[in-house]
Design a protein around this motif. Sequence first.
Motif, PDB file in Angstrom:
ATOM      1  N   LEU A 159      16.172  19.358  53.876  1.00 53.25           N
ATOM      2  CA  LEU A 159      15.951  20.183  55.058  1.00 53.25           C
ATOM      3  C   LEU A 159      17.258  20.924  55.294  1.00 53.25           C
ATOM      4  O   LEU A 159      18.326  20.339  55.141  1.00 53.25           O
ATOM      5  N   HIS A 160      17.171  22.201  55.611  1.00 55.10           N
ATOM      6  CA  HIS A 160      18.418  22.930  55.867  1.00 55.10           C
ATOM      7  C   HIS A 160      18.216  23.986  56.941  1.00 55.10           C
ATOM      8  O   HIS A 160      17.092  24.319  57.300  1.00 55.10           O
ATOM      9  N   ILE A 161      19.322  24.485  57.448  1.00 51.62           N
ATOM     10  CA  ILE A 161      19.324  25.524  58.471  1.00 51.62           C
ATOM     11  C   ILE A 161      19.453  26.878  57.797  1.00 51.62           C
ATOM     12  O   ILE A 161      20.233  27.039  56.860  1.00 51.62           O
ATOM     13  N   ASP A 162      18.696  27.852  58.265  1.00 48.72           N
ATOM     14  CA  ASP A 162      18.851  29.253  57.862  1.00 48.72           C
ATOM     15  C   ASP A 162      19.492  29.996  59.023  1.00 48.72           C
ATOM     16  O   ASP A 162      18.991  29.943  60.148  1.00 48.72           O
ATOM     17  N   ASN A 172      26.880  20.128  53.357  1.00 49.08           N
ATOM     18  CA  ASN A 172      25.458  20.329  53.631  1.00 49.08           C
ATOM     19  C   ASN A 172      25.098  21.774  53.357  1.00 49.08           C
ATOM     20  O   ASN A 172      25.728  22.695  53.859  1.00 49.08           O
ATOM     21  N   GLU A 173      24.041  21.967  52.562  1.00 54.54           N
ATOM     22  CA  GLU A 173      23.613  23.318  52.215  1.00 54.54           C
ATOM     23  C   GLU A 173      22.904  23.988  53.388  1.00 54.54           C
ATOM     24  O   GLU A 173      22.193  23.341  54.155  1.00 54.54           O
ATOM     25  N   PHE A 174      23.115  25.291  53.501  1.00 52.69           N
ATOM     26  CA  PHE A 174      22.364  26.114  54.450  1.00 52.69           C
ATOM     27  C   PHE A 174      22.328  27.517  53.894  1.00 52.69           C
ATOM     28  O   PHE A 174      22.987  27.823  52.888  1.00 52.69           O
ATOM     29  N   VAL A 215      18.595  15.935  63.503  1.00 54.56           N
ATOM     30  CA  VAL A 215      19.706  15.008  63.366  1.00 54.56           C
ATOM     31  C   VAL A 215      20.321  15.186  61.987  1.00 54.56           C
ATOM     32  O   VAL A 215      19.612  15.205  60.975  1.00 54.56           O
ATOM     33  N   VAL A 216      21.640  15.324  61.955  1.00 57.67           N
ATOM     34  CA  VAL A 216      22.377  15.523  60.704  1.00 57.67           C
ATOM     35  C   VAL A 216      23.339  14.356  60.515  1.00 57.67           C
ATOM     36  O   VAL A 216      24.146  14.063  61.402  1.00 57.67           O
ATOM     37  N   ASP A 217      23.244  13.679  59.369  1.00 57.62           N
ATOM     38  CA  ASP A 217      24.185  12.612  59.042  1.00 57.62           C
ATOM     39  C   ASP A 217      25.527  13.228  58.655  1.00 57.62           C
ATOM     40  O   ASP A 217      25.563  14.245  57.950  1.00 57.62           O
ATOM     41  N   THR A 218      26.622  12.598  59.116  1.00 58.11           N
ATOM     42  CA  THR A 218      27.954  13.173  58.946  1.00 58.11           C
ATOM     43  C   THR A 218      28.995  12.115  58.613  1.00 58.11           C
ATOM     44  O   THR A 218      28.741  10.918  58.705  1.00 58.11           O
ATOM     45  N   ARG A 219      30.175  12.592  58.255  1.00 58.57           N
ATOM     46  CA  ARG A 219      31.367  11.744  58.141  1.00 58.57           C
ATOM     47  C   ARG A 219      32.211  11.865  59.394  1.00 58.57           C
ATOM     48  O   ARG A 219      32.922  10.953  59.766  1.00 58.57           O
ATOM     49  N   ASP A 220      32.198  13.052  60.046  1.00 58.50           N
ATOM     50  CA  ASP A 220      33.001  13.315  61.241  1.00 58.50           C
ATOM     51  C   ASP A 220      32.166  14.164  62.201  1.00 58.50           C
ATOM     52  O   ASP A 220      32.254  15.391  62.200  1.00 58.50           O
TER      53      ASP A 220
END
Length: 152
Positions: A101-104, A147-149, A10-15
């Motif tokens: 936590l990030h996606i690679d 968000n960093e990845f 789950v990723v928190d977002t603005r849109d």
Amino acid sequence: MAAALDWKLVVDTRDAPALADFWAAALEYEVEDNSALINRLLEAGQLPAAAVAEHNGTRVFRGFAAIRHPDDPYDKETGIGRGRRILFQDVPEPKSTKNRLHIDVHAGPDSRDATVARLEALGATRVEEVDKGPAGHWWVMRDPEGNEFCAA
């Protein structure tokens, strides 16, 4: 031995719908289509109209969107994935610190530059190139919401 648990990131977002579009394109996933479920809930009076928005001509849950791997199973009546899945949810507060936590995104050594360029064309930005020699070479990037990845 117990079966593995189902999960989703789950990723928190603005849109949420816009970020789901970015990540679906970046990962070559599919945006879940929950419009049949939304229509059924609206018709039954189980969902207020205020909980629904429109995005790209489709009804969506306001503040939520999800993507799924195109090869994974999903519920045809709800559109909800049953495999590799990322849910985006709008939150009131802005992003304030580095992700824990990030996606690679793994492209392989021959196509890393092409993948980084494709991600930039989708709206990502390069932050820092990291070269650890035999241990790896990648770009730290940010998605359109910061968000960093990593792209390796």
